[in-house]
Design an enzyme around this catalytic site. Structure first.
Site, PDB file in Angstrom:
ATOM      1  N   PRO A 235      17.615  -7.573 -13.815  1.00 48.47           N
ATOM      2  CA  PRO A 235      17.234  -8.280 -14.119  1.00 48.47           C
ATOM      3  C   PRO A 235      16.283  -6.814 -15.218  1.00 48.47           C
ATOM      4  O   PRO A 235      15.870  -6.394 -14.538  1.00 48.47           O
ATOM      5  CB  PRO A 235      15.471  -9.059 -13.994  1.00 48.47           C
ATOM      6  CG  PRO A 235      16.348  -8.699 -11.989  1.00 48.47           C
ATOM      7  CD  PRO A 235      17.528  -8.159 -12.446  1.00 48.47           C
ATOM      8  N   GLY A 236      15.467  -7.393 -16.455  1.00 47.82           N
ATOM      9  CA  GLY A 236      15.173  -6.017 -17.232  1.00 47.82           C
ATOM     10  C   GLY A 236      14.110  -5.587 -16.660  1.00 47.82           C
ATOM     11  O   GLY A 236      13.395  -5.308 -17.599  1.00 47.82           O
TER      12      GLY A 236
ATOM     13  N   SER B 126      -6.054  11.853  11.580  1.00 48.13           N
ATOM     14  CA  SER B 126      -4.404  11.158  11.321  1.00 48.13           C
ATOM     15  C   SER B 126      -4.326  10.084  11.845  1.00 48.13           C
ATOM     16  O   SER B 126      -4.066   9.359  12.789  1.00 48.13           O
ATOM     17  CB  SER B 126      -3.514  12.462  12.922  1.00 48.13           C
ATOM     18  OG  SER B 126      -4.609  11.982  13.677  1.00 48.13           O
TER      19      SER B 126
END
Ligand SMILES: Nc1nc2c(ncn2[C@@H]2O[C@H](COP(=O)(O)OP(=O)(O)O)[C@@H](O)[C@H]2O)c(=O)[nH]1
Lengths: 626, 294
Positions: A109-110, A538
């Site tokens: 697909p484009g 973190s």
């Protein structure tokens, strides 16, 4: 094609087995007519059987867009979910053959959100068929397709100007589109561009030349595909074979299995094992069950060597007089394929040929707009984004630029936690050669430095939400260790952010880099023989794991200071949460920035029900058992 | 042909080099035969460093069992066979329980049982992309979530020849080394390499009955004959082999490999037509895959 008789089979098979394979990709956006065109190629080349046609007829009635006519596009629409949505969303591979060639078509697909799929299909293709709707001409999407195709190293392009039936087979329309495309594509360095006027729906110029385009003097699509030369015009290349597997059935046989990436090999050839550079000669070349005189690029073989040299999976056997470079820092083009963004500083697994190492993007030089090619600044890379980056690897890698050698110049990146394939890259050049940076030979080492201090160096890493009590506990522990005569140092999030990490923000990218730097500093301090206490939120598992991996087994202690968000917000010693709630502060962990709870911390502190002193005892206890 | 063969050998070696406990599905058919041959070439002079797994539904053609035992003896590879014990106790068969229940219990469930019991993490299969529409998008390394679930969205992009074989505990990978082969390639290769195949692929006089417009061979007495129905002898062969009650024969005179190739090349119907499980409903193969069918 003519009917084949059993008696002709020998010559038929002979011609078959020498039939070359052409792999091509088709690019077009929804409704350019890509599925119809591929369906027609399959149909015309008789790759479609009667029962498939029968089911096509029934499907045409149910899903088709062609009324009572057969809808050839349905031949290639794959998964049911896609069929229901009426779009193609993955890479599908189709097969057909003519008398001259076998074909493997990567049907992709484009749409912009499928850049990843197009790149996947293009990575193995020799040629690209780029569809343009004749009514619309060259659009942004055509430019995008061409840019991706060029980036993936495809050198031959067919510009399929489709739906010309809707423009009365106009020569002017075709010429304008073809010329416009040529001037746009001039910078991409394609070796050939063939524009063909088409109607996929009616079949004009698909198989044979159409009477409706008498002004077109070129070949039909099929005869062009059948004859185009996609051969490599470059000079003959030197031998390279990444070692996949060492075959050692008994003490007398040691074979190195792999597939030739370039060049050829024969017994007696002088070769080197890279990256070590050790030289030897080829004893025998095995192809399947037989010893052969020679093997060529692309063949899978087993090689035996004249000497007992050290070589294993991940090494590369190369022509002795033309060895490739070895490096650990590269300028690469990177396509990001994951919904989870890429951050500089985060570690990924890198697979290049058969070699696996850890790799980190150290800098995003620029991101590229796939539609325009414009260079943009970026701090992170999202799904389907393309960038030029600096990449650094944990160990030296044998490589060649992608333009010279696809096998030794391409790699994928794998997420260390989920193991998804998240990136695809192509090496442009090395930023510096590995061999030019010998490690500073350090005579005083960690063990001497820690022996002098009568302690074993450690990194104690506190993680948890803001306000959970990390700093309080870490401070108490620091004092306690000091009182016991230990050599310690406490790295605290707030303090480090005032100095070393002053330039970093609180976005995901900033947090990743923040932790990377602190982990590296902690590692240097552990190297110096200290007991380092790190008190940082973190929030991400990946970085905590990265930190852990910097240290030797047993040197790193992850301490989870566990207090629920409600409790932290109630304490709110620094007023962070209040500000966040008032909307004055963004990227606050626990509010609008995620915290990934440790899955198996070395120490789990209940910071609600136990007082800080008790928590310190718990950490000390764990330390003594390390 | 050479490039197809090399690509497949590369895939097999790559999977084995990174697997902890690989196994090769062996269905005895032509695709399995080609796959086994490729594996032998990949590791010669050593035998392939993994066992073969035959999920035995108890309903394979007699000629298939004979061929299996011969190939195992010849190649020196270890064979593991597994039949779903619950299904066996229940007496599950295609005639009594219907084709989809039979396939689910004796094939899909049985396969999962065998994979779980041995803890195989990498499983070679002989599927090809040209066989069926939903397979055109299948990866070479097809990722399965715990429970062998196939989720089209979780599949990893495959660029170049770089395969990602990293998995977490409980996850598995199905590897399809002959993904890019077509039916004609398979036959050509069998011819070129002289690979032994089950004789059922070649035409011979065989006892058959007509069911739903297709020829079903009477391979043993377990077939319930309708009143007045008697098997007739016809010259037939098979384009694909599975459980005999579920695999239709085609009329054919092709009794040599050459003739089979000629017929295949001229063929006007696809090989899966002989499989009675595919055409139940649109997307049926896709559904089976999500449930773990190979
Ligand atoms: N007039 C005309 N219509 C076409 C042509 N090719 C495709 N179409 C139509 O354009 C629409 C989209 O075609 P399809 O092949 O599904 O496009 P895809 O989305 O690119 O795969 C359908 O309605 C087709 O029938 C052509 O050459 N001429």
């Amino acid at each position: 094609m003519d009917t084949l008789q059993a008696k002709d089979i020998a010559s038929f098979l002979d011609s078959q087995s020498h039939k070359p394979t052409l792999r091509f990709i088709t690019c077009g956006s929804v409704d350019d007519g890509k599925s119809t065109l591929i369906g027609r190629l399959l149909y015309e080349s008789k790759a479609i059987f009667d029962d498939q046609l029968a089911s096509l007829e029934s499907d045409s009635r149910r899903f088709g867009t062609q009324g009572e006519k057969m809808d050839l596009a349905l031949l290639v629409d794959g998964l049911q979910a896609e069929r229901e949505q009426g779009i193609t969303i993955d890479v599908a591979y189709r097969f057909f053959a003519t008398e001259r060639r076998r074909y493997i078509v990567a049907d992709t697909p484009g749409h912009e959100q499928y850049t990843r799929n197009m790149a996947t299909g293009a990575s193995t293709a020799d040629l690209a068929v780029i569809l343009v709707d004749a009514r619309k001409g060259v659009l942004t999407q055509t430019r995008r397709h061409s840019r991706i195709v060029a980036m993936m190293g495809i050198r031959h392009v067919v510009l399929a100007v489709n739906k010309l039936d809707l423009m009365d087979y106009s020569e002017t329309t075709f010429n304008d589109i073809a010329e416009g495309y040529r001037s746009f594509a001039a910078g991409f360095g394609f070796d050939s561009i063939q524009a063909i006027p088409l109607s996929g729906l009616d079949g004009d110029n698909v198989l044979v030349k159409s009477a409706r385009t008498p002004w077109y003097l070129g070949p039909s699509l099929m005869s062009y595909l059948d004859t185009v030369d996609v051969g490599d015009a470059r000079e003959r290349h030197a031998f390279r074979m990444p070692v996949q597997w060492v075959n050692r059935p008994n003490l007398d046989f040691r074979g190195f299995c792999g597939r030739l990436a370039e060049g050829s090999v024969r017994p007696g050839d002088a070769v080197r094992v890279m990256p070590s550079g050790v030289q030897t000669t080829i004893k025998a070349v095995l192809s399947g069950f037989d010893e052969v005189e020679a093997a060529q690029s692309g063949e899978a073989v087993t090689l035996t060597l004249a000497d007992e040299v050290d070589a294993s999976r991940g090494d590369v056997l190369v022509a002795a007089d033309a060895a490739p470079d070895v490096a650990d820092q590269f300028d690469v083009k990177l396509l990001w394929m994951s919904e989870h963004a890429m951050f500089p500083g985060r570690q990924y697994l890198m697979k290049l040929a058969t070699k696996e190492v850890t790799a980190t993007v150290t800098e995003i030089k620029y991101r590229e707009d796939v539609n325009t090619g414009a260079h943009l600044a970026a701090r992170e890379l999202g799904l389907n984004e393309i960038a030029t980056v600096n990449l650094s690897t944990s160990a030296p890698v044998v490589f060649e630029p992608y333009g010279v050698n696809r096998v030794l110049g391409s790699f994928i990146l794998i997420d260390k936690l989920t193991f998804e394939t998240v990136g695809a890259g192509m090496i442009d050049f090395a930023l510096r050669r590995a061999s030019t940076i010998p490690w500073q030979a350090v005579e005083l080492d960690k063990s001497l430095r820690s022996a002098q201090k009568h302690q074993r160096p450690r990194c104690i890493w506190f993680t948890g939400l803001p306000g959970a009590g990390k700093s309080t506990i870490a401070n108490l522990l620091d004092k306690r260790l000091y009182a016991e005569g230990r050599h310690t140092y406490l790295l605290d999030g707030d303090n480090v952010r005032h100095g070393l990490n002053r330039d970093l923000g609180f976005t995901e990218a900033g947090r990743v880099e923040n932790i990377r730097r602190v982990a590296e500093v902690a590692k240097l301090m552990v190297d110096a023989g200290l007991i380092v206490l790190v008190s940082f939120i973190s929030p991400f598992r990946t970085e905590r794991r990265m930190a852990r991996e910097l240290f030797a087994e047993g040197e790193f202690l992850e301490v989870f200071v566990d207090a629920p968000i409600e409790e932290c917000e109630r304490r709110d010693r620094k007023g962070l949460y209040a500000k966040a709630r008032r909307g004055e502060l963004q990227h606050v962990t626990g509010i609008d920035s995620p915290y990934e709870v440790p899955e198996s911390p070395d120490v789990h502190l209940d910071a609600v029900h136990r007082d800080p002193q008790a928590c310190v005892e718990q950490v000390l206890d764990a330390l003594s058992r390390l | 042909m050479m490039s197809l063969e090399s690509e497949s050998i590369e895939i097999i070696r790559e999977a084995v080099a990174t697997a902890h406990n690989p196994v090769m599905m062996y269905s005895i058919g032509k695709d399995s035969s080609v796959m086994l041959h490729l594996a032998r070439k990949a590791f010669h002079p050593a035998p392939p460093p993994f066992p073969l797994l035959h999920v035995d539904t108890g309903w394979k053609f007699k000629a298939m069992y004979a061929h299996r035992d011969r190939m195992v003896a010849e190649s020196g590879v270890k064979l593991i066979t597994h039949t779903n014990p619950a299904g066996l106790a229940e007496g599950v068969g295609p005639f009594t329980h219907g084709s989809s229940y039979h396939t689910d219990v004796m094939k899909t469930q049985a396969l999962k049982q065998a994979l779980d019991a041995h803890g195989f993490d990498v499983v070679f299969g002989g599927a090809r992309r040209d066989e069926e529409k939903s397979r055109a998008k299948e990866r070479v390394f097809s990722f399965r979530a715990p429970g062998h679930r196939w989720d089209p969205k979780a599949q990893r992009p495959e660029l170049w020849n770089l395969y990602n074989s990293r998995i977490k505990p409980g996850e598995t990978i199905r590897v399809f080394p002959i993904s890019n082969w077509t039916e004609l390639d398979i036959w050509q290769y069998i011819h070129q390499e002289n690979i032994p195949i089950v004789p059922l692929y070649l035409a011979a006089e065989r006892p058959v009955v007509q069911r739903g417009g297709q020829w079903i061979m009477v391979d043993d007495e377990r077939i319930p004959l309708e009143p007045g129905e008697t098997p007739e002898m016809r010259r037939v062969r098979f384009r694909t082999l599975g459980c005999w009650p579920l695999t239709a024969a085609i009329d054919s005179d092709a009794d040599t490999l050459e003739a089979v190739i000629a017929e295949t090349f001229n063929a006007r119907s696809s090989e899966r037509q002989g499989r009675l499980i595919d055409s139940d409903s649109p997307g049926s193969m896709e559904k089976k895959k999500q449930e773990g069918y190979f």
